[in-house]
Design an enzyme around this catalytic site. Structure first.
Site, PDB file in Angstrom:
ATOM      1  N   HIS A 180      33.650  -3.882 -57.130  1.00 28.36           N
ATOM      2  CA  HIS A 180      32.517  -3.694 -56.257  1.00 28.36           C
ATOM      3  C   HIS A 180      31.104  -3.529 -56.813  1.00 28.36           C
ATOM      4  CE1 HIS A 180      36.269  -1.482 -55.022  1.00 28.36           C
ATOM      5  NE2 HIS A 180      36.089  -2.342 -54.181  1.00 28.36           N
TER       6      HIS A 180
ATOM      7  N   ARG B 123      17.023  22.838 -30.029  1.00 28.92           N
ATOM      8  CA  ARG B 123      17.927  21.948 -29.828  1.00 28.92           C
ATOM      9  C   ARG B 123      19.263  22.504 -29.068  1.00 28.92           C
ATOM     10  NH1 ARG B 123      18.554  16.901 -32.839  1.00 28.92           N
ATOM     11  NH2 ARG B 123      16.751  16.591 -33.763  1.00 28.92           N
TER      12      ARG B 123
ATOM     13  N   PRO C 176      27.394  10.732 -51.826  1.00 29.85           N
ATOM     14  CA  PRO C 176      26.277  10.935 -51.025  1.00 29.85           C
ATOM     15  C   PRO C 176      25.461  12.309 -50.651  1.00 29.85           C
ATOM     16  CG  PRO C 176      28.364   9.981 -50.210  1.00 29.85           C
ATOM     17  CD  PRO C 176      28.528  10.377 -51.653  1.00 29.85           C
ATOM     18  N   GLU C 177      25.795  13.580 -51.058  1.00 28.91           N
ATOM     19  CA  GLU C 177      25.048  14.462 -50.459  1.00 28.91           C
ATOM     20  C   GLU C 177      23.926  15.017 -51.516  1.00 28.91           C
ATOM     21  OE1 GLU C 177      26.743  17.259 -47.865  1.00 28.91           O
ATOM     22  OE2 GLU C 177      28.471  16.318 -47.900  1.00 28.91           O
TER      23      GLU C 177
ATOM     24  N   ARG D 143      32.171   0.465 -50.135  1.00 31.79           N
ATOM     25  CA  ARG D 143      32.051   0.307 -48.804  1.00 31.79           C
ATOM     26  C   ARG D 143      30.956  -0.410 -48.299  1.00 31.79           C
ATOM     27  NH1 ARG D 143      33.992   5.605 -45.760  1.00 31.79           N
ATOM     28  NH2 ARG D 143      33.816   4.467 -44.038  1.00 31.79           N
TER      29      ARG D 143
ATOM     30  N   LYS E 170      18.781  12.225 -49.344  1.00 30.50           N
ATOM     31  CA  LYS E 170      19.754  11.489 -50.001  1.00 30.50           C
ATOM     32  C   LYS E 170      19.192  10.029 -50.365  1.00 30.50           C
ATOM     33  CE  LYS E 170      22.857  13.499 -46.676  1.00 30.50           C
ATOM     34  NZ  LYS E 170      23.810  13.315 -45.546  1.00 30.50           N
TER      35      LYS E 170
ATOM     36  N   ARG F 192      34.221  12.756 -37.465  1.00 26.36           N
ATOM     37  CA  ARG F 192      34.698  13.117 -38.844  1.00 26.36           C
ATOM     38  C   ARG F 192      35.294  14.512 -38.697  1.00 26.36           C
ATOM     39  NH1 ARG F 192      28.388  12.678 -40.824  1.00 26.36           N
ATOM     40  NH2 ARG F 192      29.563  11.900 -42.479  1.00 26.36           N
TER      41      ARG F 192
END
Length: 293
Positions: A96, A163, A2-3, A116, A61, A273
């Site tokens: 998969h 933020r 993923p990253e 997944r 990504k 997480r």
DNA sequence: CATAGATCCTGTATGC
DNA sequence: TGCATACAGGATCTAT
């Protein structure tokens, strides 16, 4: 995988082994893998056959493969467990396997494998983008990634400091800077000695600049080592794992001594997480800002 | 509008 | 051994 570093490793593999090749057949084995292709799996299959991949691109990504002579691209996101691997046609399917693409040269086929099913493929329009030339429509909503030469550092600093939410949440927000995920967020925070629960608004400009430098540094180092892999779920197009796990200072190291000060690394649940940090080097929102002097 | 939380899915590791 | 629970590298939708 993923990253950003892991996705970039995959992009390079696709650039080398898939660009220039013409698709013969596409076989969607699980409809969920193309759920982002609004027109459905049959349309996805039909519109790809006979087309040639020009190259392999990436932002954050997201990966995409533009089709020659068309204003479209196959957009891929690996989600949590997606893989794009090149295998001989007679290699076993595995449990998969979601999408299979064969080429008219009879060489290795491209397979999208995803345990997944959070990842997926779609055929999307390439639309003009004032700064980037062209971008697939599904990629337009995310910001440039920190390894993009056109990334605007000042804008990033400004947005972080505007933020009111926790620094780690901001790092994971793909519309502020793309490509950062749970591992590299924790690693960059550790390197900068900042706690992920610090509120963006409370940071100084130099602190945010340091953080950005750490993000680039850790991602660059990870890329050199082929990305981070804890298990066979995260592999390049040839099924090989990267070695950056050995270089992690915080992520996944609960209870192990901090490489700077020896204090045991702590793990806390955050945003559904895990976050790993050194409770001594990285002072939290409750304590004094660590970079204060 | 910005922000926080729930949700999608399958598998593995751990504890009772 | 069986069963329940927690957790896994992400993005998106929904509610506030």
């Amino acid at each position: 995988m993923p990253e950003l570093p892991e996705v970039e490793v995959v992009r390079r593999g696709l650039q080398q082994w898939v660009s220039g090749r013409t698709i013969a057949n596409v076989d969607v084995r699980h409809p969920r893998a193309v759920r982002r292709h609004e027109a459905g799996a049959d349309d996805f299959v039909r519109r790809l056959a006979g087309h040639r991949f020009r190259c392999a691109s990436r932002r954050g990504k997201y990966l995409w493969l533009p089709l020659a002579g068309e204003d479209t691209a196959v957009v891929a996101h690996l989600g949590m467990s997606g893989q794009l691997v090149l295998l001989p046609s007679d290699a076993p399917d595995g449990p998969h396997l979601r999408v299979r693409m064969t080429f008219d040269d009879g060489g290795r086929e491209l397979r999208f494998v995803d345990q997944r099913t959070f990842g997926g493929l779609a055929l999307a329009e390439l639309v003009p983008d004032e700064a980037a030339g062209h971008l697939p429509a599904p990629v337009r909503h995310i910001a440039r990634d920190p390894l993009d030469p056109a990334f605007d550092d000042d804008e990033f600093v400004g947005r972080v400091r505007a933020r009111e939410s926790a620094l780690k949440r901001i790092l994971l927000d793909q519309t502020v800077a793309s490509g950062i995920g749970n591992i590299y967020a924790d690693e960059a925070l550790w390197r900068t000695r900042l706690h992920g629960s610090r509120v963006g608004r409370t940071l100084t400009r130099p602190q945010v600049r340091d953080l950005l430098a750490s993000v680039r540094e850790v991602m660059g180092e990870a890329l050199e080592q082929g990305g981070t892999s804890f298990d066979s779920l995260y592999v390049n197009v040839n099924g090989e794992s990267g070695y950056f796990e050995r270089s992690l200072h915080a992520y996944g190291r609960e209870g192990e001594p901090c490489d700077r000060c020896g204090t045991p690394i702590r793990r806390v649940a955050f945003m559904n997480r895990s976050s790993y940090f050194c409770p001594r080097c990285q002072r939290g929102a409750r304590g004094k800002p660590s970079a204060r002097r």
